[in-house]
Design an enzyme around this catalytic site. Structure first.
Site, PDB file in Angstrom:
ATOM      1  CG  ASP A  93      -0.377   0.104   2.385  1.00 58.87           C
ATOM      2  OD1 ASP A  93       1.022   0.468   2.720  1.00 58.87           O
ATOM      3  OD2 ASP A  93      -1.028  -0.052   3.548  1.00 58.87           O
ATOM      4  CB  CYS A 120       0.861  -2.367   4.747  1.00 55.64           C
ATOM      5  SG  CYS A 120       0.580  -3.259   6.412  1.00 55.64           S
ATOM      6  N   GLY A 121       2.491  -0.164   6.243  1.00 51.35           N
ATOM      7  CA  GLY A 121       3.361   0.492   7.253  1.00 51.35           C
ATOM      8  C   GLY A 121       3.887  -0.503   8.456  1.00 51.35           C
ATOM      9  CB  THR A 122       2.467  -2.168  11.071  1.00 49.39           C
ATOM     10  OG1 THR A 122       1.209  -2.623  10.695  1.00 49.39           O
ATOM     11  CG2 THR A 122       2.403  -0.654  11.721  1.00 49.39           C
ATOM     12  N   GLY A 134      -1.923  -4.986   8.866  1.00 48.49           N
ATOM     13  CA  GLY A 134      -3.043  -5.105   7.812  1.00 48.49           C
ATOM     14  C   GLY A 134      -2.844  -5.919   6.894  1.00 48.49           C
ATOM     15  CG  HIS A 181       8.339 -24.865  12.887  1.00 50.75           C
ATOM     16  ND1 HIS A 181       8.609 -24.591  14.241  1.00 50.75           N
ATOM     17  CD2 HIS A 181       9.566 -25.206  12.496  1.00 50.75           C
ATOM     18  CE1 HIS A 181       9.663 -24.719  14.720  1.00 50.75           C
ATOM     19  NE2 HIS A 181      10.307 -25.386  13.589  1.00 50.75           N
ATOM     20  CG  HIS A 239       6.270 -28.825  11.665  1.00 52.62           C
ATOM     21  ND1 HIS A 239       6.179 -27.906  12.752  1.00 52.62           N
ATOM     22  CD2 HIS A 239       7.776 -29.074  11.867  1.00 52.62           C
ATOM     23  CE1 HIS A 239       7.484 -27.843  13.646  1.00 52.62           C
ATOM     24  NE2 HIS A 239       8.225 -28.280  12.960  1.00 52.62           N
TER      25      HIS A 239
END
Length: 152
Positions: free
Chosen positions: A8, A65-67, A70, A98, A134
């Site tokens: 984004d 994205c920024g973090t 989202g 895993h 797993h």
């Protein structure tokens, strides 16, 4: 390996840095955007990347994205996607070994280009362990997806 990548407005700068890095490593890249700082909605970029992964048009997806939060939330709404939000090398390796993740999310505001490149390299080069425990856990996640598809 063919990789779809989307970002984004808060992640496009990092996307534009990691694409040439990935190409230098020999990966084929499909860039779904965005390409500027104009405000956009992260699901509009997560969905096409995840759709390409699920359809087998690409082997893996990368979302920024920024973090990364989202993008990872949106990605994990797509059945068949196992997206991990990663900001360190240990998690990049563990999520492949895993969880057999097929999409990686990162946050441009959390990590810099150097760390992002290292994470991508580790994530792309680490194979799934094929460990019985797993596989069993992934199958339980797939069963949850199937249950959701039956009762939306």
């Amino acid at each position: 390996m063919k990789i779809a990548i989307g970002a984004d407005h808060a992640g496009y700068r990092l996307k534009d840095v990691v694409i040439p890095f990935l190409q230098e490593l020999g990966y084929e890249i499909v860039d779904v955007g965005s390409h500027c700082a104009d405000s956009v909605d992260y699901p509009d970029y997560a969905v096409p990347v995840c759709d390409m992964v699920v359809k087998g048009e690409v082997e893996r997806g990368v979302l920024i994205c920024g973090t990364g939060i989202g993008m990872s939330i949106a990605a994990n709404k797509t059945p068949g996607i196992r997206c991990a939000l990663v900001h360190d090398l240990f998690s990049a390796k563990a999520t492949r070994e895993h969880n057999d993740t097929n999409v990686l999310a990162m946050g441009e505001r959390v990590i810099g280009p150097g760390v992002a490149q290292e994470i991508l390299k580790v994530w792309l080069e680490t194979p799934f362990s094929q460990g019985e425990r797993h596989i069993g856990r992934i199958n339980k996640v797939k069963a949850l997806e199937a249950k959701q598809e039956l009762h939306p």
